[in-house]
Enzyme design. Structure first.
Site, PDB file in Angstrom:
ATOM      1  N   ARG A 136       0.212  -1.982 -18.560  1.00 26.01           N
ATOM      2  CA  ARG A 136      -1.699  -1.257 -18.770  1.00 26.01           C
ATOM      3  C   ARG A 136      -2.145  -0.077 -17.639  1.00 26.01           C
ATOM      4  O   ARG A 136      -1.927  -0.806 -16.695  1.00 26.01           O
ATOM      5  CB  ARG A 136      -2.639  -2.045 -18.946  1.00 26.01           C
ATOM      6  CG  ARG A 136      -4.432  -2.010 -18.643  1.00 26.01           C
ATOM      7  CD  ARG A 136      -4.941  -2.765 -19.284  1.00 26.01           C
ATOM      8  NE  ARG A 136      -4.879  -3.774 -20.233  1.00 26.01           N
ATOM      9  CZ  ARG A 136      -4.364  -3.596 -21.332  1.00 26.01           C
ATOM     10  NH1 ARG A 136      -5.531  -2.267 -22.306  1.00 26.01           N
ATOM     11  NH2 ARG A 136      -3.872  -3.464 -22.765  1.00 26.01           N
ATOM     12  N   GLU A 149      -0.702   4.895  -0.230  1.00 23.91           N
ATOM     13  CA  GLU A 149      -0.917   6.113  -0.956  1.00 23.91           C
ATOM     14  C   GLU A 149       0.190   7.149  -0.410  1.00 23.91           C
ATOM     15  O   GLU A 149       0.559   7.374  -0.093  1.00 23.91           O
ATOM     16  CB  GLU A 149      -1.800   6.073   0.475  1.00 23.91           C
ATOM     17  CG  GLU A 149      -3.750   5.718   0.175  1.00 23.91           C
ATOM     18  CD  GLU A 149      -4.268   5.354   1.103  1.00 23.91           C
ATOM     19  OE1 GLU A 149      -4.978   5.407   0.445  1.00 23.91           O
ATOM     20  OE2 GLU A 149      -4.676   5.952   1.353  1.00 23.91           O
ATOM     21  N   THR A 202      -1.114   7.358 -21.958  1.00 28.94           N
ATOM     22  CA  THR A 202      -1.149   5.242 -21.680  1.00 28.94           C
ATOM     23  C   THR A 202       0.109   5.034 -22.224  1.00 28.94           C
ATOM     24  O   THR A 202       0.966   5.329 -22.224  1.00 28.94           O
ATOM     25  CB  THR A 202      -2.618   4.598 -22.321  1.00 28.94           C
ATOM     26  OG1 THR A 202      -1.627   3.948 -23.423  1.00 28.94           O
ATOM     27  CG2 THR A 202      -3.547   5.476 -22.073  1.00 28.94           C
ATOM     28  N   TYR A 221       0.956  -1.253   0.261  1.00 29.12           N
ATOM     29  CA  TYR A 221      -0.094  -0.355  -0.258  1.00 29.12           C
ATOM     30  C   TYR A 221       1.083   1.493  -0.268  1.00 29.12           C
ATOM     31  O   TYR A 221       1.761   1.546   0.364  1.00 29.12           O
ATOM     32  CB  TYR A 221      -0.411  -0.217   0.622  1.00 29.12           C
ATOM     33  CG  TYR A 221      -2.618   0.324   0.827  1.00 29.12           C
ATOM     34  CD1 TYR A 221      -2.699   1.218   0.160  1.00 29.12           C
ATOM     35  CD2 TYR A 221      -3.463  -1.158   1.242  1.00 29.12           C
ATOM     36  CE1 TYR A 221      -3.973   1.478  -0.030  1.00 29.12           C
ATOM     37  CE2 TYR A 221      -4.589  -0.761   0.485  1.00 29.12           C
ATOM     38  CZ  TYR A 221      -5.191   0.411  -0.622  1.00 29.12           C
ATOM     39  OH  TYR A 221      -6.793   0.666  -0.720  1.00 29.12           O
ATOM     40  N   ASP A 247      -4.598  14.682 -25.356  1.00 29.51           N
ATOM     41  CA  ASP A 247      -4.132  13.061 -24.919  1.00 29.51           C
ATOM     42  C   ASP A 247      -3.518  12.059 -26.012  1.00 29.51           C
ATOM     43  O   ASP A 247      -4.088  12.290 -27.020  1.00 29.51           O
ATOM     44  CB  ASP A 247      -5.705  13.074 -25.062  1.00 29.51           C
ATOM     45  CG  ASP A 247      -5.331  11.765 -24.503  1.00 29.51           C
ATOM     46  OD1 ASP A 247      -5.458  10.570 -24.387  1.00 29.51           O
ATOM     47  OD2 ASP A 247      -7.318  11.380 -24.396  1.00 29.51           O
ATOM     48  N   LYS A 293       0.147   1.228 -25.141  1.00 24.53           N
ATOM     49  CA  LYS A 293      -0.047   0.606 -26.323  1.00 24.53           C
ATOM     50  C   LYS A 293       1.367   1.032 -27.332  1.00 24.53           C
ATOM     51  O   LYS A 293       1.731  -0.062 -27.085  1.00 24.53           O
ATOM     52  CB  LYS A 293      -0.888   2.105 -26.374  1.00 24.53           C
ATOM     53  CG  LYS A 293      -2.582   2.275 -26.285  1.00 24.53           C
ATOM     54  CD  LYS A 293      -3.344   3.413 -26.164  1.00 24.53           C
ATOM     55  CE  LYS A 293      -4.842   3.201 -25.520  1.00 24.53           C
ATOM     56  NZ  LYS A 293      -5.252   4.346 -25.837  1.00 24.53           N
TER      57      LYS A 293
HETATM   58  C1  LIG Z   1      -6.749   4.846 -25.075  1.00 17.71           C
HETATM   59  C2  LIG Z   1      -6.826   6.252 -25.245  1.00 17.71           C
HETATM   60  C3  LIG Z   1      -7.559   7.020 -23.906  1.00 17.71           C
HETATM   61  C4  LIG Z   1      -7.981   5.454 -22.852  1.00 17.71           C
HETATM   62  O1  LIG Z   1      -7.422   4.646 -22.024  1.00 17.71           O
HETATM   63  P1  LIG Z   1      -7.707   3.135 -21.089  1.00 17.71           P
HETATM   64  O2  LIG Z   1      -6.481   2.921 -20.252  1.00 17.71           O
HETATM   65  O3  LIG Z   1      -8.244   2.356 -21.651  1.00 17.71           O
HETATM   66  O4  LIG Z   1      -8.413   4.077 -19.830  1.00 17.71           O
HETATM   67  C5  LIG Z   1      -8.066   7.762 -23.766  1.00 17.71           C
HETATM   68  N1  LIG Z   1      -7.327   8.546 -24.812  1.00 17.71           N
HETATM   69  C6  LIG Z   1      -7.344   8.030 -26.053  1.00 17.71           C
HETATM   70  C7  LIG Z   1      -7.155   9.645 -26.724  1.00 17.71           C
HETATM   71  C8  LIG Z   1      -7.160   6.724 -26.243  1.00 17.71           C
HETATM   72  O5  LIG Z   1      -6.258   6.332 -27.220  1.00 17.71           O
END
Ligand SMILES: *Cc1c(COP(=O)(O)O)cnc(C)c1O
Length: 436
Positions: free
Chosen positions: A259, A80, A250, A78, A224, A253
């Site tokens: 993840r 936090e 993320t 843990y 994003d 990817k």
């Molecule tokens: C994949 C993605 C997310 C979110 O990712 P998660 O880990 O699935 O929540 C947000 N914005 C864009 C543009 C994405 O391609």
């Protein structure tokens, strides 16, 4: 189903190359003994991933080192709070892991501040909005039909419920973002934040143009970069960090880590971002995942990863060209990234039917919305197959296999063997004894 024994690996890869993965399954003996039901499921899924062609644009094969960190006793801890300021005892070592992850992320992307705790890309977006906005504020983001993510204002998502979204899109003639329209919408709606980034746009956003538009109306700019951040790490895509106030991403990817999510920002926003992640939107950090992110950032800083990122793009361009020759209409005429979107209506096919025919052949990809069209299209990417070590000649084969499957050649399972042979020639993980 029988699997052709791997042949390509010894011929093509050396132990030094990053896709010559090995031994992900160490430590699974205990799971197999205790819970064969779940163990079989894990091995079955590993076999599914190995037998087919994984073209889902958001997926990749992470390294055994990342998997080892994920499956480690750090999962028990843990933690936090942040390094040096935790709500729990015993955090000395996980503090070091988080500091290392943060330092590596800052160095990799040239960022002043990094928060590596978001549990996902969506959690990163939630925290970014929480840091910069008040409920009811206006946000300008990519229209969902044009490639915006759920967190860009979907009514099914917190974003659409708590903020007032306006959507920009791509031009009908070019498929490219219409920056004049972005500016006009910004002046009309006076958003508190502008979001650039998409789930399906195959070109690079013009971050400088977005910055200018945001400055023009006094809005924050949130990038994003969930999809392209791995290309950025490898120097194969422009870096949003110098332009955006906050960059959300993320780590699973193209970046090929565990993840999870990440936020990069300038020092002056560091406190707001950190408080927005914890305690505002999350509890304890997942330290096994934080450590795995550190491992992935370390891998992403290597010349081998830069070569990988450039090959991902080269492969996507090669695959897009073959798909066009097979009769698919490729959005924007090609790609600058790992990602391709294509219309299959020229083949007199619905996207869902197309996905089904491809799945029957062992080719796995997504259906997505197409800007300005009622019909859906296909979305695919080359991050995973490039990790396997595939290059342009294999992209040509994949393109032809996709074309054949779409024309119905695989409906009796005829293409399944050929797909399995191709995928099996580029294994990422060593087989577990008795499985695969
Ligand atoms: C994949 C993605 C997310 C979110 O990712 P998660 O880990 O699935 O929540 C947000 N914005 C864009 C543009 C994405 O391609």
């Amino acid at each position: 189903m029988s699997v052709t024994p791997p042949t390509g690996r010894a011929a093509r890869a050396t132990a030094q190359e990053p896709y010559a993965y090995d031994g992900w399954s160490h430590g699974l003996d205990a799971l197999q003994r205790q819970d064969p039901e779940i163990a079989d499921l894990l091995f079955g899924e590993a076999r599914r991933q190995a037998d087919g062609l994984q073209l889902i644009a958001a997926e990749n094969f992470t390294s055994p080192a990342v998997l080892a960190a994920l499956g480690s006793p750090l999962a028990n801890k843990y933690a936090e709070g942040y390094p040096g300021a935790r709500h729990h005892g015993g955090c000395e070592l996980v503090d070091l892991a988080e500091r290392t992850a943060v330092d590596r992320a800052k160095a990799l992307f040239g960022a002043e501040h990094a928060n590596v705790q978001p549990h996902s890309g969506s959690s990163a977006m939630l925290a970014a909005y929480a840091a910069l906005l008040r409920p009811g504020d206006t946000v300008l983001a990519m229209d969902l039909r044009h490639g915006g993510h759920l967190t860009h204002g979907s009514p099914a998502n917190f974003s659409g419920r708590w903020y007032d979204f306006a959507g920009y899109g791509v031009r009908r003639d070019t498929g490219l973002i219409d920056y004049d329209r972005v500016q006009a919408l910004a002046r009309e709606h006076r958003p508190a934040a502008i979001v650039c980034g998409s789930i399906s746009y195959p070109r690079h956003p013009d971050y400088a143009a977005f910055r200018e538009i945001a400055d023009d109306v006094g809005a924050h700019l949130i990038a994003d970069a969930a999809h392209p951040i791995g290309l950025v790490a490898g120097g194969a895509a422009p870096n949003p960090v110098p332009y955006a106030d906050v960059v959300c991403a993320t780590t699973h990817k193209v970046l090929r880590g565990p993840r999870g999510g990440m936020i990069l920002c300038r020092e002056e926003l560091a406190g707001r971002i950190d408080r927005a992640v914890f305690p505002f939107t999350q509890g304890g950090a997942q330290m096994h995942s934080v450590a795995a992110k550190a491992v992935a950032f370390g891998e992403a800083a290597t010349p081998a990863f830069a070569a990988y990122a450039h090959q991902v793009v080269a492969n996507a361009r090669a695959l897009a060209a073959v798909l066009a020759a097979e009769g698919l209409s490729v959005t924007t005429g090609g790609t600058d990234t790992h990602l391709i979107t294509a219309d299959v209506s020229g083949l007199a096919l619905e996207a869902a039917t197309a996905r089904g025919r491809l799945a029957a052949a062992g080719i796995v990809l997504d259906v997505c919305g197409l800007p300005h069209e009622a019909a859906h299209g296909l979305r695919l990417g080359t991050a995973a197959v490039t990790t396997q070590g595939m290059r342009e000649p294999e992209m040509a084969r994949i393109g032809m296999l996709v074309g054949a499957a779409l024309r119905g050649a695989g409906r009796d399972g005829g293409l399944r063997g050929e797909v399995a042979r191709l995928a099996g020639s580029f294994p990422v993980y060593a087989p577990y004894p008795g499985h695969m």
